[in-house]
Design an enzyme around this catalytic site. Structure first.
Site, short mmCIF file in Angstrom:
data_model
loop_
_atom_site.label_atom_id
_atom_site.label_comp_id
_atom_site.label_asym_id
_atom_site.label_seq_id
_atom_site.Cartn_x
_atom_site.Cartn_y
_atom_site.Cartn_z
N SER A 29 0.93 -1.41 -0.06
CA SER A 29 0.10 0.00 -0.04
C SER A 29 0.88 1.26 0.06
O SER A 29 1.56 1.57 -0.68
CB SER A 29 -0.98 -0.10 1.19
OG SER A 29 -2.08 0.91 1.32
N ASP A 31 -8.65 -6.80 -4.33
CA ASP A 31 -8.31 -5.59 -3.90
C ASP A 31 -8.90 -4.48 -4.77
O ASP A 31 -8.33 -4.26 -6.02
CB ASP A 31 -6.59 -5.34 -3.68
CG ASP A 31 -5.78 -4.11 -3.29
OD1 ASP A 31 -6.81 -3.10 -3.16
OD2 ASP A 31 -5.03 -4.16 -3.07
N HIS A 87 -7.86 -5.36 -0.11
CA HIS A 87 -6.64 -4.89 0.09
C HIS A 87 -6.00 -5.29 1.66
O HIS A 87 -4.58 -5.30 1.50
CB HIS A 87 -6.89 -3.14 0.21
CG HIS A 87 -5.42 -2.46 0.16
ND1 HIS A 87 -4.50 -2.43 -0.71
CD2 HIS A 87 -5.29 -1.63 1.24
CE1 HIS A 87 -3.75 -1.82 -0.43
NE2 HIS A 87 -3.90 -1.21 0.82
#
Lengths: 393, 393
Positions: free
Chosen positions: B167, B333, B366
């Site tokens: 991320s 995600d 995610h």
């Protein structure tokens, strides 16, 4: 009835509409006509603000009920008296439009719990002389439909040619078909689901918490305190608005384009166009919508689960239905994805219902049902024409 | 230096860590070592709190830098001294783990702008004796990486065996490879993108507006006023949290299950488990995170766009790179979808880089990069082993 005090733009009695005046007609239901609510209480008196378009034919067989979405209203095809903008479905509904008001009598009422003239949390509670705020019982989609049925009764209409709506409006369409199967000749649920998913409940809860986190919400009693939770409601609207668009549409419309500047501002003002756009959406929304109504209507959507009343079986909910169905989904809608719509189609097939299904390929996300989508329009026009023919119109 | 006053749990000087004490080491950078910022200013003094695991080998070739995500910290593999919970990547990093600290020297520093011991908006501004609040210049991902490079310098390490992160951590990995290509032997960016999409900016802006709508935010000066924008920050966290999970995972984990009740409550308390879960996520987050840091770090992510510095060409950003890359994405995600990761792979291929790509099939969204995902772990272990071998370890 002291509701008029808070609802300036509505007329006091059924059918009493001035020519060329955009304000709605209002159906008043007195103490002898309570609305029985799923919460186990009754609401009386109450009122429904509504609009009609076209003429009801002699045998009352050409009536189409349009159901609006979360923040929608009864102004389907006339200029909205609050915002001044065109009616929210004026591209679909009107003379010569896919749903042609020179052929059909179109009705749309503001849902119970909303704030556009129908009884909602901002209305005066006759028991206290103050706005209901959170003393209004929680409203369900079935309650909205029950109220609409009372309006349709009052208009003298037995069986609707069609019930049409998208999103929360689509939920009402499905509920109509389940609650009053014999009164719905055809149903056109659009971009909807038979129950709110966990993700949808999650986004609604974010919005409600944003409203309730605003100290100006005052436990719901902001009107009595002379304030409004504008900031919290704006944040709620911003969060919801992102879910109405697809990632692809956002990228195409806004991408990483900057707003009124050549370079990044290195601050917390709106650098990007998408930021300005969302802030604008939030700020303009609070001018036209009541914060408590937002809580009530999102709650109604969260509570919606048609199969729950039928042992979890959606097919059972629709057993023996004679209604003709057409479902429409939009390929990039991630709030009510095609899979949710298809689940309804499968249940209708299992119930041996007449059902067709159209998935419109578009990158415009959930909002597509409010936009000019030619394939959606032609599918709607075709379906309505065919059911009108089947009904002998 | 008066920063210690607001950061009680950090140690005053580099390398000064007590045995068995979970508090971080802190690297202090004085007036003679300013951090040059993309905003066009310099930050001095500043400090970075960090953790290390394992031993640096004699030729300093076994160092792996882990970069944390938005609300992460330096406590990768030790119990978090604030929450008491296991380190956020303790399933991946540790003795005998896929990234084996008996073989590798692992470093993780709290990013600049955060609130876990590194200089951020809650730190004292030496010019005023008050917390910086919004007087701290806006920080970028490149600024974070520049500060990390100064820490790596101080640790006497020239070239990192690998830089790893998911991320926002993955953004730092990509930035390391672009800013310091000769210092990154291998790069493992996970669940990330080369720029923040319009949708991601939109969700970040919702979160920032939620914080700034809270009157306790006080224009950012809440510490001086003795309050905290807990409600606004909780709403921001709730909104973000929904985006970390997939619709399928939410449906599987929570569905429409009710919380501690047999039937719907017909009110605005948490009826559904998903509501309780989100409220809990919001409430616990505010105990461990600074609201202004949330603004700064989301801003850094929004500003991130590697290709922008190279005429819009991502391939140009990576030209002549010798770094070995492995990218990992997770199929469900939707914040950093596989397509975003694949775009980086395509650019690396166009730049004739060494690159492999793994898409892990999972419904966990995610958040999967923080969870026990065996395929992800084995891919990481395999990649790190192969690059260690290539470096002669």
């Amino acid at each position: 009835m002291t509701i008029e005090a808070t609802q300036k733009s509505v007329m006091p009695a059924l059918g009493n509409r001035e020519a060329n005046h955009p304000s709605s007609m209002v159906a008043m239901f007195g103490a002898d006509e309570p609305l029985v609510l799923d919460a186990g209480l009754s609401l009386a008196p109450f009122q429904l603000a509504y609009q009609t378009y076209g003429e009801l034919n002699a045998d009352k067989s050409n009536a189409i009920l349009v159901c609006h979405a979360l923040t929608g209203d009864q102004h389907v095809a006339n200029a909205n008296p609050v915002t001044g903008r065109a009616g929210w479905w004026s591209a679909l509904v009107g003379e010569g439009k896919p749903i042609d008001t020179s052929k059909y009598f179109v009705i749309c009422s503001n849902v119970i719990g909303s704030c556009m003239g129908s009884t909602g949390p901002a209305s005066i509670n006759p028991a206290t002389g103050e706005p209901y705020a959170l003393d209004l019982p929680v409203i369900t989609i079935r309650d909205m439909v029950r109220a609409q049925a009372m309006l349709v009764d009052r208009l003298g209409i037995d069986t609707l040619l069609a019930v049409i709506g998208g999103s929360m409006g689509g939920m009402q369409v499905l509920q109509w078909a389940v609650s009053y199967p014999e009164r719905v000749f055809a149903a056109l649920p659009i971009a909807t689901g038979a129950r709110h998913s966990s993700q949808n409940i999650a986004f609604d809860e974010v919005g409600r918490q944003a409203v309730m986190a605003d100290p100006d919400w005052r436990g719901g009693r902001y009107i009595a305190h002379g304030c409004r939770p504008h900031k919290g409601l704006a944040v709620a609207r911003m969060a919801a608005h992102v879910t109405y668009l697809s990632e692809a549409a956002l990228q195409r419309k806004f991408g990483r384009e900057l707003q009124d500047r050549e370079a990044l501002g290195f601050g917390f003002d709106a650098d990007f166009q998408i930021e300005s756009y969302l802030r604008h959406q939030g700020m303009t929304f609070v001018d036209r919508f009541d914060a408590n109504s937002y809580l009530y209507l999102t709650r109604a959507m969260d509570y919606f689960d048609i199969a729950a009343d039928f042992g979890g079986s959606l097919a059972t909910a629709f057993r023996n239905t004679k209604t003709r169905f057409c479902l429409v989904s939009f390929s990039s809608d991630w709030l009510f994805p095609t899979s949710e719509n298809r689940a309804i189609v499968h249940a209708l097939n299992a119930a041996a219902a007449s059902v067709s299904f159209v998935e419109i390929v578009t990158d415009r996300g959930h909002d597509a049902f409010l936009l000019d989508e030619p394939e959606f329009f032609s599918a709607s026009e075709g379906f309505i024409s065919s059911v009108a023919k089947a009904r002998g119109l």
